[in-house]
Design a protein around this motif. Structure first.
Motif: not given
Length: 120
Positions: A26-31
């Motif tokens: 899965r792609p990563r939601l980076s904050v």
């Protein structure tokens, strides 16, 4: 000679190591947050590309928000990144909080992204 990592870098590496194990492609939601702004990216680590990005520095966001460093701004960026990710064909992501604790602006962004249609 290898230089010692600081506590922030160690925490970020620890979080990313756990994410890599749980990602399953899965792609990563980076904050990332600073004292004045907040940024979010959906990153495909296998291809090494950014699929969607949003920040409180964008002109449309700046015009409607009083500040880029509050919970309202984080919620607006969460909704915006969710819209852009869904438009790019991404629904399931892994949330990467980096070295930041899941509280305040980071939590507001994550909850808004969930409401916008991202699953994590």
């Amino acid at each position: 000679m290898a230089e010692k990592l600081g506590t922030t870098e160690r925490r970020k590496a620890r979080v990313r190591r756990a994410l890599r194990a749980a990602a399953n492609g899965r792609p990563r939601l980076s904050v990332h947050r600073t004292s004045k702004q907040i940024y979010a990216q959906v990153i495909d680590d296998t291809a090494g590309r950014t699929l969607a990005a949003a920040s409180s520095l964008e002109k449309t966001v700046r015009e409607e928000l009083k500040s880029g460093a509050n919970i309202e701004a984080a919620a607006a960026i969460g909704k915006l990144i969710a819209e852009r990710a869904v438009a790019a064909g991404v629904k399931d992501v892994v949330f990467d909080r980096g070295a930041f604790i899941y509280h305040g602006r980071v939590k507001a962004l994550a909850e808004a992204a969930r409401e916008g249609g991202l699953n994590f």
